[in-house]
Design an enzyme around this catalytic site. Structure first.
Site, PDB file in Angstrom:
ATOM      1  N   THR A 194      87.133  28.649  11.858  1.00 51.14           N
ATOM      2  CA  THR A 194      87.598  29.585  12.887  1.00 51.14           C
ATOM      3  C   THR A 194      89.036  29.248  13.271  1.00 51.14           C
ATOM      4  OG1 THR A 194      85.395  29.875  13.758  1.00 51.14           O
ATOM      5  CG2 THR A 194      87.175  30.198  15.317  1.00 51.14           C
ATOM      6  N   ARG A 222      74.564  38.858  13.940  1.00 54.30           N
ATOM      7  CA  ARG A 222      74.765  37.732  14.871  1.00 54.30           C
ATOM      8  C   ARG A 222      76.174  37.783  15.486  1.00 54.30           C
ATOM      9  NH1 ARG A 222      78.457  32.975  14.643  1.00 54.30           N
ATOM     10  NH2 ARG A 222      77.504  31.379  15.930  1.00 54.30           N
ATOM     11  N   GLY A 224      78.815  35.379  17.633  1.00 49.60           N
ATOM     12  CA  GLY A 224      79.092  34.020  18.093  1.00 49.60           C
ATOM     13  C   GLY A 224      79.850  34.015  19.404  1.00 49.60           C
ATOM     14  N   ASP A 225      80.446  32.874  19.703  1.00 50.15           N
ATOM     15  CA  ASP A 225      81.182  32.726  20.961  1.00 50.15           C
ATOM     16  C   ASP A 225      82.586  33.311  20.896  1.00 50.15           C
ATOM     17  OD1 ASP A 225      81.795  30.659  19.067  1.00 50.15           O
ATOM     18  OD2 ASP A 225      82.998  29.712  20.638  1.00 50.15           O
ATOM     19  N   THR A 244      86.206  26.199  19.193  1.00 46.76           N
ATOM     20  CA  THR A 244      85.609  26.298  17.867  1.00 46.76           C
ATOM     21  C   THR A 244      84.420  25.361  17.766  1.00 46.76           C
ATOM     22  OG1 THR A 244      85.951  25.972  15.496  1.00 46.76           O
ATOM     23  CG2 THR A 244      87.345  24.668  16.965  1.00 46.76           C
ATOM     24  N   GLY A 245      83.370  25.831  17.106  1.00 48.41           N
ATOM     25  CA  GLY A 245      82.145  25.043  16.977  1.00 48.41           C
ATOM     26  C   GLY A 245      80.985  26.013  16.862  1.00 48.41           C
ATOM     27  N   GLY A 247      78.735  28.543  17.853  1.00 45.02           N
ATOM     28  CA  GLY A 247      79.017  29.440  18.955  1.00 45.02           C
ATOM     29  C   GLY A 247      77.946  29.534  20.017  1.00 45.02           C
TER      30      GLY A 247
HETATM   31  N1  ASP Z   1      82.525  29.476  16.873  1.00 43.10           N
HETATM   32  C1  ASP Z   1      82.347  30.164  15.619  1.00 43.10           C
HETATM   33  C2  ASP Z   1      81.050  30.932  15.672  1.00 43.10           C
HETATM   34  O1  ASP Z   1      80.071  30.417  16.178  1.00 43.10           O
HETATM   35  C3  ASP Z   1      82.326  29.266  14.438  1.00 43.10           C
HETATM   36  C4  ASP Z   1      83.375  28.193  14.402  1.00 43.10           C
HETATM   37  O2  ASP Z   1      84.107  27.967  15.347  1.00 43.10           O
HETATM   38  O3  ASP Z   1      83.504  27.540  13.359  1.00 43.10           O
HETATM   39  O4  ASP Z   1      80.997  32.018  15.144  1.00 43.10           O
END
Ligand code: ASP
Length: 327
Positions: A194, A222, A224-225, A244-245, A247
């Site tokens: 991301t 789906r 995400g965040d 990032t992570g 979500g």
């Molecule tokens: N946060 C992103 C999601 O969950 C993924 C990521 O940050 O790598 O879609």
């Protein structure tokens, strides 16, 4: 005046010690250096923080090695669907798009929505159509899907791996077998790649932007965040944040907004507050990272994963990093 400042990330991920750069990482580093020098110069010439984060994210959406725009990871059906959001600190104006698949630059669509003023969020084909009518370049799946992402999807599919667990596996490409040692699959979903940017402009205004393809194998539909204002992206008059992570954990903790509230309540220690927010996110299965910049010029680049692609442009100096060494 503290600005201008630009901070970017290209995603966080991985478990355990960092094993060094893969043979694809120099490409990611050179993209980040190019973003920081190009957009940093624009910032010093007076462009707004909002335009700076939009251009920075567009440039990373164009880099196939990052998981956003061209080079996004593939969902359970092998399709690219992308999320992006943007927020301006001065008036908390925001724009967000969910599951777009026909535009080169999802972040520019989010920016166009912010400029229009209402609504804050659009999803799917309506968001694609809005963006294309607003002048954002239309592209097809052939443009967005890369060999690396197809190979990661195939490995995810064939090994029935956890969602997102192959996102960081550069070794899936035959020509990259000397790359990072293969990912140790865990049952926890992981994600990486991301992209995000936060900026402080010469007038003292802040903005934040985040864009992603999500996680390899994510269920169709789906969200995400990244497109959720307050979870993956936040900006107000004091602070701009991009996360990032995994979500779901960032959504359940309203992570970006949580950091803003902590700094509103106690402005003293940005790094400590950033770490406290990541400590809140982790128990929900979402170890990851975040970047932030404050109106007084302080920045944080914090992560609890093996690595986070990241960089800063401050006082015309560029610094970039991947592994645990501080920048
Ligand atoms: N946060 C992103 C999601 O969950 C993924 C990521 O940050 O790598 O879609």
């Amino acid at each position: 005046m503290a600005g201008p400042v630009l901070v970017i990330h290209g995603g966080a991920g991985g478990d355990g010690p960092w094993k060094g750069m893969t043979s694809l990482d120099p490409g990611r580093i050179s993209c980040m250096e190019n973003v920081l020098s190009t957009v940093g110069k624009f910032l010093s010439e007076g462009i707004s923080a909002l335009e700076a984060v939009t251009i920075a994210v567009e440039m990373m959406e164009d880099e196939p090695l990052f998981n956003a725009g061209k080079g996004s990871v593939l969902d359970e059906n092998g399709q690219v669907t992308m999320d992006a959001s943007i927020m301006r600190g001065s008036d908390q104006a925001a724009g967000s798009v969910v599951n777009v698949s026909k535009v080169r630059h999802p972040i520019r669509v989010a920016n166009a929505l912010l400029q229009r003023g209402w609504p804050v969020m659009l999803n799917g084909i309506a968001a694609d159509n809005f963006g294309i009518e607003a002048g954002v370049e239309a592209v097809n799946a052939d443009f967005l899907v890369t060999d690396l992402r197809q190979a990661q999807w195939k490995k995810w599919h064939d090994t029935r791996a956890a969602i997102g667990s192959t996102d960081e596996d550069d070794s899936v490409l035959d020509h990259d077998l000397e790359g990072r040692v293969e990912t140790e699959f865990s049952d926890e979903p992981q994600g990486m790649g991301t992209v995000g940017a936060v900026a402080l402009d010469v007038l003292g205004n802040l903005a934040a932007a985040t864009s992603t393809g999500g996680m390899t194998g994510k269920p169709s539909g789906r969200i995400g965040d990244t497109p959720i204002i307050g979870a993956g992206t936040w900006a107000d008059e004091r602070i701009a944040i991009s996360c990032t992570g995994v979500g779901e954990a960032y959504i359940r903790t309203c992570a970006a907004h949580e950091l803003a509230i902590r700094m509103r309540n106690d402005n003293s220690n940005l790094e400590q507050a950033s770490t406290q927010v990541l400590d809140m996110v982790a128990p929900f299965g979402g170890r990851g990272g975040l970047i932030s910049v404050m109106a007084d010029g302080r920045v944080s680049l914090d992560f609890q994963t093996t690595l986070m692609y990241r960089g800063t442009w401050k006082e015309k100096q560029i610094e970039v990093g991947i592994g645990p060494e501080s920048i």
